[in-house]
Enzyme design. Structure first.
Site, mmCIF file in Angstrom:
data_model
loop_
_atom_site.group_PDB
_atom_site.id
_atom_site.type_symbol
_atom_site.label_atom_id
_atom_site.label_comp_id
_atom_site.label_asym_id
_atom_site.label_seq_id
_atom_site.Cartn_x
_atom_site.Cartn_y
_atom_site.Cartn_z
ATOM 1 N N ASP A 6 22.627 80.154 -13.525
ATOM 2 C CA ASP A 6 21.592 80.317 -12.502
ATOM 3 C C ASP A 6 20.329 80.998 -13.018
ATOM 4 O O ASP A 6 19.341 81.110 -12.292
ATOM 5 C CB ASP A 6 22.144 81.097 -11.297
ATOM 6 C CG ASP A 6 22.597 82.499 -11.670
ATOM 7 O OD1 ASP A 6 22.259 82.980 -12.769
ATOM 8 O OD2 ASP A 6 23.274 83.128 -10.844
ATOM 9 N N TYR A 34 17.486 86.663 -21.442
ATOM 10 C CA TYR A 34 18.554 87.045 -22.385
ATOM 11 C C TYR A 34 18.075 87.067 -23.837
ATOM 12 O O TYR A 34 18.733 87.645 -24.697
ATOM 13 C CB TYR A 34 19.764 86.118 -22.235
ATOM 14 C CG TYR A 34 20.584 86.458 -21.006
ATOM 15 C CD1 TYR A 34 21.601 87.414 -21.063
ATOM 16 C CD2 TYR A 34 20.333 85.869 -19.779
ATOM 17 C CE1 TYR A 34 22.333 87.752 -19.935
ATOM 18 C CE2 TYR A 34 21.059 86.198 -18.648
ATOM 19 C CZ TYR A 34 22.061 87.140 -18.730
ATOM 20 O OH TYR A 34 22.784 87.485 -17.614
HETATM 21 P P1 NAD Z 1 34.718 89.064 -10.784
HETATM 22 O O1 NAD Z 1 35.666 89.694 -11.727
HETATM 23 O O2 NAD Z 1 34.278 89.798 -9.569
HETATM 24 O O3 NAD Z 1 35.325 87.661 -10.286
HETATM 25 C C1 NAD Z 1 36.109 86.837 -11.062
HETATM 26 C C2 NAD Z 1 37.428 86.543 -10.372
HETATM 27 O O4 NAD Z 1 38.150 85.626 -11.204
HETATM 28 C C3 NAD Z 1 38.333 87.755 -10.181
HETATM 29 O O5 NAD Z 1 38.655 87.917 -8.821
HETATM 30 C C4 NAD Z 1 39.546 87.439 -11.043
HETATM 31 O O6 NAD Z 1 40.761 87.924 -10.509
HETATM 32 C C5 NAD Z 1 39.519 85.935 -11.106
HETATM 33 N N1 NAD Z 1 40.225 85.318 -12.228
HETATM 34 C C6 NAD Z 1 40.386 85.784 -13.494
HETATM 35 N N2 NAD Z 1 41.067 84.895 -14.232
HETATM 36 C C7 NAD Z 1 41.349 83.834 -13.428
HETATM 37 C C8 NAD Z 1 42.027 82.598 -13.622
HETATM 38 N N3 NAD Z 1 42.552 82.281 -14.789
HETATM 39 N N4 NAD Z 1 42.119 81.746 -12.589
HETATM 40 C C9 NAD Z 1 41.589 82.063 -11.386
HETATM 41 N N5 NAD Z 1 40.933 83.225 -11.143
HETATM 42 C C10 NAD Z 1 40.821 84.095 -12.156
HETATM 43 O O7 NAD Z 1 33.446 88.634 -11.655
HETATM 44 P P2 NAD Z 1 31.995 88.195 -11.174
HETATM 45 O O8 NAD Z 1 31.018 89.194 -11.670
HETATM 46 O O9 NAD Z 1 31.990 87.884 -9.747
HETATM 47 O O10 NAD Z 1 31.752 86.870 -12.028
HETATM 48 C C11 NAD Z 1 32.605 85.756 -11.965
HETATM 49 C C12 NAD Z 1 32.288 84.785 -13.072
HETATM 50 O O11 NAD Z 1 31.086 84.078 -12.806
HETATM 51 C C13 NAD Z 1 32.062 85.451 -14.436
HETATM 52 O O12 NAD Z 1 32.527 84.628 -15.471
HETATM 53 C C14 NAD Z 1 30.559 85.565 -14.487
HETATM 54 O O13 NAD Z 1 30.089 85.756 -15.777
HETATM 55 C C15 NAD Z 1 30.187 84.217 -13.900
HETATM 56 N N6 NAD Z 1 28.804 84.066 -13.423
HETATM 57 C C16 NAD Z 1 28.056 83.133 -14.050
HETATM 58 C C17 NAD Z 1 26.785 82.898 -13.642
HETATM 59 C C18 NAD Z 1 25.985 81.876 -14.373
HETATM 60 O O14 NAD Z 1 24.786 81.892 -14.331
HETATM 61 N N7 NAD Z 1 26.611 80.933 -15.093
HETATM 62 C C19 NAD Z 1 26.247 83.610 -12.578
HETATM 63 C C20 NAD Z 1 27.042 84.559 -11.930
HETATM 64 C C21 NAD Z 1 28.337 84.762 -12.358
HETATM 65 C C1 G6P Z 2 22.541 86.036 -14.416
HETATM 66 C C2 G6P Z 2 23.199 85.227 -15.493
HETATM 67 C C3 G6P Z 2 24.680 85.112 -15.277
HETATM 68 C C4 G6P Z 2 25.298 86.483 -15.047
HETATM 69 C C5 G6P Z 2 24.616 87.097 -13.839
HETATM 70 C C6 G6P Z 2 25.143 88.416 -13.378
HETATM 71 O O1 G6P Z 2 22.430 85.317 -13.244
HETATM 72 O O2 G6P Z 2 22.667 83.960 -15.607
HETATM 73 O O3 G6P Z 2 25.229 84.432 -16.353
HETATM 74 O O4 G6P Z 2 26.672 86.363 -14.829
HETATM 75 O O5 G6P Z 2 23.252 87.235 -14.146
HETATM 76 O O6 G6P Z 2 25.101 89.399 -14.330
HETATM 77 P P1 G6P Z 2 25.581 90.868 -13.939
HETATM 78 O O7 G6P Z 2 25.295 91.654 -15.170
HETATM 79 O O8 G6P Z 2 24.744 91.270 -12.773
HETATM 80 O O9 G6P Z 2 27.044 90.767 -13.622
HETATM 81 MN MN MN Z 3 24.025 82.645 -16.857
#
Ligand code: NAD
Ligand code: G6P
Ligand code: MN
Length: 440
Positions: free
Chosen positions: A171, A262
């Site tokens: 995102d 980043y």
């Molecule tokens: P979080 O730990 O709050 O949520 C992740 C959840 O995944 C947890 O509840 C955990 O129990 C669960 N989980 C772990 N392993 C699992 C599995 N094998 N199967 C099913 N569930 C499982 O973390 P968060 O900060 O909410 O972020 C979630 C994910 O989304 C992270 O990988 C984060 O980096 C990613 N993210 C990516 C973007 C992006 O731009 N691509 C943006 C926001 C978040």
């Molecule tokens: C941005 C990035 C994600 C990352 C998110 C949250 O949106 O693109 O990849 O997971 O920030 O980062 P934070 O450090 O707030 O968990």
């Molecule tokens: Mn990202």
């Protein structure tokens, strides 16, 4: 319009309430029949799952809500998988950040050794998820947000080369576009961006408006004169404000293009290291910030039986994007998004098998990326170095190779020195025993 069955993997994620809220406001473009929330952590899943039931009872009672820790239930008969898991949770994220910092190297969730460590943990669970989904829902679209998305995307492309229904997305490009749009008082949906790079490692070269005019020069000028803040600054922690401010520094040094935030870790590793605290990292900030806020709010909503008065749960940029991406595929809308795809000539002077992040029109047959052409020597050099790091990380995982892992970390611009790389690698191996393949 077809009503979709979807599953959110990592249903207990801090982002889930915002995504669900976005789903309730986009039902006219992404119709829903059933939402399953799936997580391996029952406690987290229950809080968010009970919240989901209340939200949908009030906003769209026709949509069935299920939450589960059983993947056989989760992956059965779905049209779309939204994946956002965090293998090892925040406890392991903390180690990814603090171990490198304690050894004098950048510690960050997705960049440098932290991203490397998280990558080696994520690949295994992601591979398992894809296999489970294909067994139970052969035609489902898998939309992946799980980090480190660059490494996950490359690994999945190597593990499942024939797959054409997995899309990896981040995102941050759209977050940046929203903030650029606010600088020139324009609706972000009017933008047609040109973007190239790898995930968390890219640049906007042009940002066209609806008349075809490139607004990037004007946006750069405004940032160079007045700095840069995210459009949602009031909801952001201090570290994110500092991160956005670094865009001005990057533009002063490299005025060609608007950089992804980043890049600060790769372009200024010494400066960033001097600003990071090995005792208090982003994980600590998230734990007392986003995580606490989201779970407290969901518990409050469940207790009160209504989500109508919630100011905390709103459709944010992340949730909106996830739903709009799915809608564009489901209804062949062909909207433009910045996504990760196999290069195959899009950037003509980068390796074909790199997973580049570029603008693409997104329809029923997936992304149709727009050509970028040849990029300049500085950008090519940076990207090829980062791509070699990513490729060697994936190879280290697949071959269980210590040497490839050491090569990967040595190449990374946040590390560089091979003796430092070895120290960090050995400490990360110790910390990740439960999660990584054995590296020999
Ligand atoms: P979080 O730990 O709050 O949520 C992740 C959840 O995944 C947890 O509840 C955990 O129990 C669960 N989980 C772990 N392993 C699992 C599995 N094998 N199967 C099913 N569930 C499982 O973390 P968060 O900060 O909410 O972020 C979630 C994910 O989304 C992270 O990988 C984060 O980096 C990613 N993210 C990516 C973007 C992006 O731009 N691509 C943006 C926001 C978040
Ligand atoms: C941005 C990035 C994600 C990352 C998110 C949250 O949106 O693109 O990849 O997971 O920030 O980062 P934070 O450090 O707030 O968990
Ligand atoms: Mn990202």
């Amino acid at each position: 319009m077809k009503k979709n069955n979807i599953v959110l993997v990592g249903g207990g994620s801090t982002w889930t309430p915002g995504i669900l809220k976005a789903m309730t406001t986009h039902l006219d473009e992404f119709a829903l029949n059933r939402i399953v929330l799936y997580d391996i952590n029952e406690k987290r899943q229950e809080v968010i799952g009970e919240f989901a039931k209340i939200l949908f009872k009030e906003e769209a009672p026709e949509v069935e809500i299920v939450y589960t820790t059983d993947k056989e239930v989760a992956y059965k008969d779905v049209d779309f998988v939204f994946c956002q898991m965090r293998t090892g949770g925040f406890d392991m994220r903390e180690k990814d950040e603090k171990i490198p910092l304690s050894l004098g190297v950048i510690g960050q969730e997705t960049c440098g050794p932290g991203g490397f460590a998280y990558g080696l943990r994520s690949i295994r669970d992601m591979e398992e998820m894809v296999k489970d989904v294909r067994r139970l829902s052969p035609d489902a679209w898998i939309l992946n947000y799980t980090n480190p998305a660059a490494i996950v995307a490359l690994a999945l492309d190597k593990l499942f080369p024939k797959e054409d229904k997995i899309l990896n997305i981040c995102d941050q490009p759209v977050n940046l576009l929203r903030s650029f749009a606010s600088l020139i008082d324009l609706d972000v949906n009017k933008f047609e961006p040109v973007y190239f790079g790898l995930n968390h490692f890219g640049w906007f070269t042009h940002i066209y408006d609806e008349t075809g005019k490139d607004r990037a020069p004007e946006i750069k000028e405004i940032i160079l004169n007045g700095g840069f803040r995210p459009v949602d600054a009031e909801q952001r922690d201090q570290s994110w404000l500092e991160t956005y401010a670094m865009v001005e520094d990057m533009l002063i040094d490299f005025p060609d293009y608007l950089p992804n935030t980043y890049l600060q870790y790769y372009l200024y590793p010494e400066y960033k290291l001097s600003k990071l605290d090995p005792e208090w990292t982003r994980t600590d900030e998230v734990r007392i910030g986003r995580e606490q806020k989201v779970f407290e709010e969901c518990r409050r909503i469940v207790e009160n039986g209504t989500a109508r008065d919630s100011k905390v749960v709103h459709n944010d940029a992340h949730g909106d994007m996830m739903v709009e991406v799915a809608a564009s595929i489901a209804n062949n809308l062909r909207k433009t998004f910045v996504v990760m795809v196999r290069n195959d000539g899009i950037v003509s002077n980068l390796p074909d098998d790199s997973m580049v992040e570029v603008a693409a029109s997104l329809g029923a047959n997936g992304p149709a990326p727009y050509a970028v052409g040849e990029i300049g020597t500085f950008y090519k050099g940076l990207i090829e170095n980062q791509y070699a790091f990513e490729r060697l990380t994936v190879k280290a995982y697949m071959e269980g190779s210590y040497t490839k892992a050491l090569q990967a970390l040595t190449l990374n611009r946040t590390v560089v020195d091979a003796k430092k790389a070895r120290k960090v690698l050995d400490a990360l191996i110790e910390a990740n025993k439960e999660y990584w393949p054995e590296l020999k």
